[in-house]
Design a protein around this motif. Structure first.
Motif, short mmCIF file in Angstrom:
data_model
loop_
_atom_site.label_atom_id
_atom_site.label_comp_id
_atom_site.label_asym_id
_atom_site.label_seq_id
_atom_site.Cartn_x
_atom_site.Cartn_y
_atom_site.Cartn_z
N GLY A 1 12.10 50.41 -36.81
CA GLY A 1 11.78 51.54 -37.65
C GLY A 1 10.35 51.51 -38.14
O GLY A 1 9.67 50.47 -38.08
N PRO A 2 9.84 52.64 -38.63
CA PRO A 2 8.43 52.75 -39.03
C PRO A 2 8.03 51.82 -40.17
O PRO A 2 6.84 51.51 -40.32
CB PRO A 2 8.28 54.22 -39.44
N LEU A 3 8.98 51.34 -40.96
CA LEU A 3 8.66 50.45 -42.06
C LEU A 3 9.04 49.00 -41.77
O LEU A 3 8.93 48.14 -42.64
CB LEU A 3 9.36 50.92 -43.35
N SER A 4 9.47 48.75 -40.56
CA SER A 4 9.94 47.41 -40.20
C SER A 4 8.89 46.68 -39.39
O SER A 4 8.16 47.29 -38.60
CB SER A 4 11.23 47.49 -39.39
N TRP A 5 8.83 45.37 -39.56
CA TRP A 5 7.88 44.57 -38.78
C TRP A 5 8.60 43.81 -37.68
O TRP A 5 7.98 43.17 -36.85
CB TRP A 5 7.12 43.59 -39.68
N ARG A 6 9.95 43.92 -37.67
CA ARG A 6 10.72 43.31 -36.59
C ARG A 6 11.85 44.29 -36.24
O ARG A 6 12.16 45.19 -37.01
CB ARG A 6 11.29 41.97 -37.01
N PRO A 7 12.45 44.11 -35.07
CA PRO A 7 13.47 45.09 -34.64
C PRO A 7 14.62 45.24 -35.64
O PRO A 7 15.09 44.26 -36.21
CB PRO A 7 13.97 44.51 -33.31
N ASP A 8 15.04 46.48 -35.79
CA ASP A 8 16.20 46.77 -36.61
C ASP A 8 17.48 46.75 -35.78
O ASP A 8 18.56 46.49 -36.30
CB ASP A 8 16.06 48.15 -37.26
N TYR A 9 17.35 47.07 -34.51
CA TYR A 9 18.50 47.11 -33.62
C TYR A 9 18.19 46.37 -32.33
O TYR A 9 17.04 46.42 -31.83
CB TYR A 9 18.90 48.56 -33.29
N TRP A 10 19.23 45.75 -31.79
CA TRP A 10 19.13 45.04 -30.51
C TRP A 10 20.28 45.49 -29.61
O TRP A 10 21.40 45.70 -30.07
CB TRP A 10 19.28 43.53 -30.71
N GLY A 11 19.98 45.60 -28.33
CA GLY A 11 21.04 45.79 -27.36
C GLY A 11 21.67 44.45 -27.02
O GLY A 11 21.23 43.39 -27.49
N LEU A 12 22.70 44.50 -26.22
CA LEU A 12 23.40 43.27 -25.84
C LEU A 12 22.72 42.52 -24.71
O LEU A 12 23.02 41.35 -24.46
CB LEU A 12 24.84 43.59 -25.43
N GLY A 13 21.79 43.18 -24.03
CA GLY A 13 21.04 42.53 -22.97
C GLY A 13 21.54 42.84 -21.59
O GLY A 13 22.73 43.14 -21.39
N THR A 14 20.63 42.76 -20.63
CA THR A 14 20.97 42.93 -19.23
C THR A 14 20.23 41.86 -18.42
O THR A 14 19.06 41.60 -18.67
CB THR A 14 20.62 44.35 -18.74
N GLN A 15 20.93 41.27 -17.48
CA GLN A 15 20.37 40.17 -16.71
C GLN A 15 19.50 40.70 -15.57
O GLN A 15 19.93 41.58 -14.81
CB GLN A 15 21.48 39.30 -16.13
N VAL A 16 18.31 40.14 -15.46
CA VAL A 16 17.44 40.41 -14.32
C VAL A 16 17.19 39.09 -13.62
O VAL A 16 16.73 38.12 -14.24
CB VAL A 16 16.11 41.04 -14.76
N THR A 17 17.51 39.06 -12.34
CA THR A 17 17.31 37.85 -11.56
C THR A 17 16.40 38.17 -10.37
O THR A 17 16.71 39.07 -9.58
CB THR A 17 18.64 37.30 -11.04
N VAL A 18 15.30 37.45 -10.29
CA VAL A 18 14.36 37.63 -9.20
C VAL A 18 14.49 36.44 -8.26
O VAL A 18 14.17 35.31 -8.62
CB VAL A 18 12.91 37.75 -9.70
N SER A 19 14.99 36.73 -7.06
CA SER A 19 15.25 35.65 -6.12
C SER A 19 15.34 36.21 -4.72
O SER A 19 15.79 37.34 -4.51
CB SER A 19 16.56 34.95 -6.47
N SER A 20 14.91 35.40 -3.75
CA SER A 20 15.03 35.80 -2.35
C SER A 20 16.34 35.28 -1.76
O SER A 20 16.63 35.54 -0.59
CB SER A 20 13.83 35.29 -1.56
N LYS B 1 8.27 38.82 -10.26
CA LYS B 1 8.10 37.42 -9.88
C LYS B 1 9.30 36.62 -10.35
O LYS B 1 10.05 37.07 -11.22
CB LYS B 1 6.83 36.87 -10.52
N SER B 2 9.45 35.43 -9.83
CA SER B 2 10.59 34.60 -10.20
C SER B 2 10.60 34.32 -11.70
O SER B 2 11.66 34.23 -12.32
CB SER B 2 10.57 33.29 -9.42
N GLU B 3 9.41 34.24 -12.28
CA GLU B 3 9.33 33.96 -13.71
C GLU B 3 9.74 35.15 -14.57
O GLU B 3 9.81 35.04 -15.80
CB GLU B 3 7.92 33.49 -14.11
N ASP B 4 10.00 36.29 -13.96
CA ASP B 4 10.52 37.44 -14.70
C ASP B 4 12.04 37.36 -14.88
O ASP B 4 12.63 38.17 -15.59
CB ASP B 4 10.18 38.75 -13.98
N THR B 5 12.65 36.39 -14.22
CA THR B 5 14.09 36.21 -14.37
C THR B 5 14.44 35.89 -15.82
O THR B 5 13.89 34.95 -16.40
CB THR B 5 14.58 35.07 -13.47
#
Length: 118
Positions: free
Chosen positions: A99-118, A86-90
């Motif tokens: 990691g198993p002892l972490s409550w938040r991410p230890d690693y992040w990627g740089l990201g990839t753009q997703v654009t939902v549009s006609s 849906k458009s709101e997935d943009t």
């Protein structure tokens, strides 16, 4: 040092499908929970889905029934199959590893753009 590299983003029409991939390196992939966050301008990052080291996925209500998260530990890769988008997935989608002892991410990627549009 751990690294996550996303791929598969792009432009997709409403109702279409897209598959994001996340290749991990530099840590033991099979022991981490792998997730996907997304962010749009002016909003905080939100957790879209996460899959445990044992392979159990959880989803945000907004994507439940449309997105499927999976992992292939042999390939150190996680996948986010996005159907009936849906458009709101943009957003920019970020892959994470927690990691198993972490409550938040230890690693992040740089990201990839997703654009939902006609």
């Amino acid at each position: 040092q751990g690294q996550l590299v996303e791929s598969g983003g792009g432009l997709v029409q409403p109702g279409g499908s897209l598959r994001l991939s996340c290749l991990a390196s530099g840590f033991i992939f099979r022991v981490v929970a792998m997730g996907w966050y997304r962010q749009t301008p002016g909003k905080e990052r939100e957790l879209v889905a996460e899959i445990s080291s044992g392979g159990t996925p959880t989803y945000a209500d907004s994507v439940k029934g449309r997105f499927t998260l999976s992992r292939d530990n042999a390939k150190n890769t996680g996948y986010l199959q996005m159907n009936n988008v849906k458009s709101e997935d943009t957003a920019v989608y970020y892959c994470t590893a927690r990691g198993p002892l972490s409550w938040r991410p230890d690693y992040w990627g740089l990201g990839t753009q997703v654009t939902v549009s006609s």
